[in-house]
Design an enzyme around this catalytic site. Structure first.
Site, mmCIF file in Angstrom:
data_model
loop_
_atom_site.group_PDB
_atom_site.id
_atom_site.type_symbol
_atom_site.label_atom_id
_atom_site.label_comp_id
_atom_site.label_asym_id
_atom_site.label_seq_id
_atom_site.Cartn_x
_atom_site.Cartn_y
_atom_site.Cartn_z
ATOM 1 N N GLU A 189 -44.825 23.523 5.619
ATOM 2 C CA GLU A 189 -43.838 22.745 6.651
ATOM 3 C C GLU A 189 -44.358 21.474 6.802
ATOM 4 O OE1 GLU A 189 -43.340 21.149 9.180
ATOM 5 O OE2 GLU A 189 -45.358 21.625 10.336
ATOM 6 N N GLY A 233 -46.790 17.829 0.001
ATOM 7 C CA GLY A 233 -46.546 18.978 -0.196
ATOM 8 C C GLY A 233 -45.334 19.081 -1.984
ATOM 9 N N CYS A 243 -44.372 15.878 13.063
ATOM 10 C CA CYS A 243 -43.325 16.045 12.050
ATOM 11 C C CYS A 243 -41.880 16.453 12.292
ATOM 12 C CB CYS A 243 -43.733 17.177 11.239
ATOM 13 S SG CYS A 243 -43.731 18.747 12.178
ATOM 14 N N GLY A 268 -48.372 19.314 6.175
ATOM 15 C CA GLY A 268 -48.331 17.633 5.539
ATOM 16 C C GLY A 268 -46.806 17.170 5.644
ATOM 17 N N SER A 269 -47.137 15.864 4.646
ATOM 18 C CA SER A 269 -45.246 15.069 4.154
ATOM 19 C C SER A 269 -45.148 16.036 3.074
ATOM 20 C CB SER A 269 -46.209 13.401 3.617
ATOM 21 O OG SER A 269 -47.171 13.697 2.894
ATOM 22 N N GLU A 286 -39.311 9.250 6.633
ATOM 23 C CA GLU A 286 -39.832 9.312 7.985
ATOM 24 C C GLU A 286 -40.962 8.846 8.172
ATOM 25 O OE1 GLU A 286 -42.422 13.987 9.560
ATOM 26 O OE2 GLU A 286 -42.888 13.106 7.257
ATOM 27 N N LYS A 314 -58.746 24.286 4.843
ATOM 28 C CA LYS A 314 -59.051 22.500 4.704
ATOM 29 C C LYS A 314 -58.652 22.257 5.523
ATOM 30 C CE LYS A 314 -58.931 19.105 2.972
ATOM 31 N NZ LYS A 314 -57.803 17.145 3.305
#
Length: 508
Positions: free
Chosen positions: A281, A264, A315, A259-260, A408, A207
């Site tokens: 991750e 997640g 990231c 992703g974030s 972040e 995706k």
């Protein structure tokens, strides 16, 4: 069921040549025109979404649309997963040697299309063409070649507890893996997941991000040309709803998400309903620690690239810099001077934010930092003009409870503060809820090794920042997720051990 679904989707298609080919003519900034796939890549074909819904991707440097691509809904996810399930029945029996040959072919094709893939991704992400071609696409080539070599080296172990008992293990693929990737390194992160998953004998549903789907869709052409059987690799464009449907689908056997942390958690919750293992991750708030004996000129350059490259949309970006108090003022001044130098040489070289929404999100953090009393050393403003650009932004004199220190930002915003001792620096670095990476700058090998062992992070760079290699694991601790990409560790993500016990003569 699969055949019926395909008949339904063909029945709703317009008769124009544009949609019958599922391609769109796109002219790149280089002047080259190419045919961009816009369909969902399922069973080695590009097809329309069941409801015909599309999404638009934009060039972040201009803010102008590039192309419309079909967005997968729930029926399309069903179709892709069913196709992957069907393909897995035969793919799992394909020898590792043959899987490796196909991955080597894909690697060669990526290399042959390197400039075009780089041009597509640069257009879609707003990065410079040179950066994408020489770094991102080259990494795609390296990763695919590396895992092609791994495909025929997967084996279990034999164990003989005593003379009448023999056991062995099989390392088997999970089945259908859902691979969900973000927008900052679209094709590279797709292949970080896809190549080891395929090498291990799984089939996949990839995706893409709704913001940067183009290079991954083009990869579908190369998958077919390489000779992969239909259904082994399926690629869906779509928004967060598409990802949610995929993550919760009962036909998925393993999930790998980048992703974030916020998303997640949602992926992990969706997987929990089906007890599906996940690799996450996620984000980071990585600290760079500058000890007083460091080479300050080198530390400034590494720390600048560690946060400002790709407009801070990394990231593992070293977005916090902790500086020993004896050199604090000097380092801040040097960092500011270097930033001004880089801006004067190329004010837009660090790149744009991916979208207007992301730009506004970062600017909200800048305003928060000012409101909470951080000292704005440089930047903090949008760059007026086309695209989604902002100035590299430096805050100093921050406190650990400030929003810009805790959260972040995912933009070109760095926060700096001083520390007194090594233990103080380690405590401050480890105080984050994230644990992805950290950088250490010192001339003392003893100090570097000791500090590395005490940092609660998955990766440590000594006298550098953002180093990555396809042979070395990449991943973090705490809110930065679990499981590693790259190296041998990534192959293990996509294998599960099975124990087989042989009775050699024990009577019941």
């Amino acid at each position: 069921m699969i055949a019926r679904h395909r008949i339904l989707r063909l029945a709703i298609l317009p008769s124009s040549r544009y949609f019958s080919s599922f391609e769109s003519s796109v002219k790149l900034p280089t002047g080259v025109a190419y045919r961009q796939p816009i369909g969902l890549f399922i069973s080695n074909e590009f097809v329309a979404s069941n409801d015909g819904k599309q999404l638009t991707t934009y060039n972040p440097r201009s803010g102008k649309p590039i192309a419309n691509v079909f967005a997968a809904g729930s029926p399309d996810v069903d179709y892709a997963v069913q196709t992957a399930e069907s393909a897995f029945r035969s793919w799992r029996s394909t020898s590792g040697t043959d899987r490796g040959i196909l991955l080597y072919r894909l690697c060669r094709l990526i290399e042959e299309h390197k400039t075009l893939l780089g041009s597509i991704e640069a257009f879609d992400t707003g990065k410079t063409l040179d950066t994408v071609v020489t770094e991102d696409i080259q990494d795609c080539i390296n990763v695919t070649r590396y895992y092609a070599g791994w495909a025929d080296k997967i084996h279990g172990y034999s164990i003989q507890p005593f003379a009448e008992k023999f056991a062995y293990t099989l390392h088997e693929p999970f089945g259908v893996c859902a691979l969900i990737v973000p927008w900052n390194y679209p094709l590279m992160l797709a292949l970080w997941k896809l190549a080891p998953a395929i090498a291990a004998g799984n089939t996949v549903v990839l995706k893409t991000s709704e913001l940067t789907p183009l290079s991954s869709l083009y990869l579908g052409n190369l998958i077919t040309e390489a000779g992969f059987p239909p259904g082994v690799v399926n690629i869906l464009s779509g928004d967060g709803n598409t990802g949610a449907v995929l993550a919760s689908h009962p036909g998925i056997n393993k999930i790998s998400f980048t992703g974030s942390a916020t998303t997640g958690k949602k992926v992990m919750h969706a997987a929990a309903n089906n007890l599906i293992p996940v690799v996450l991750e996620l984000g980071g708030k990585s600290a760079a620690i500058i000890f007083e004996d460091a080479d300050l000129e080198q530390a400034v350059k590494w720390c600048y690239s560690g946060i400002m490259n790709n407009a801070g949309q990394i990231c593992s970006a070293t977005s916090r810099i902790l500086i020993q108090e004896s050199i604090y003022k000097k380092f801040v001044e040097m960092f500011k001077a270097y930033t001004i130098h880089r801006m004067s040489a190329g004010p837009l070289d660090h790149g744009p934010q991916i979208s207007d929404v992301q730009l506004e999100k970062v600017m909200q953090y800048v305003r928060s930092g000012i409101e909470e009393g951080a000292h704005l050393v440089f930047g903090g403003k949008e760059i007026i003009g086309p695209g989604y650009f902002m100035q590299p932004t430096i805050f100093a004199g921050v406190r650990d409870n400030m929003k810009i220190v805790r959260e972040e930002v995912f933009g070109p915003v760095v926060v700096m503060d001083k520390f007194a001792t090594q233990s103080d620096a380690i405590q401050r670095a480890n105080s984050s809820t994230y644990g992805l990476a950290s950088a250490i700058f010192t001339k003392s090998l003893t100090l570097a090794v000791d500090t590395s062992q005490k940092l609660d992070v998955g990766m440590v760079w000594v006298n550098s920042s953002q180093d990555s290699d396809f042979r070395v694991p990449f991943g973090g601790f705490k809110m930065s997720g679990f499981g590693q990409e790259l190296g041998e560790y990534a192959v293990k993500n996509y294998l599960r051990p099975k124990a087989v016990h042989l009775n050699l003569g024990i009577s019941h």
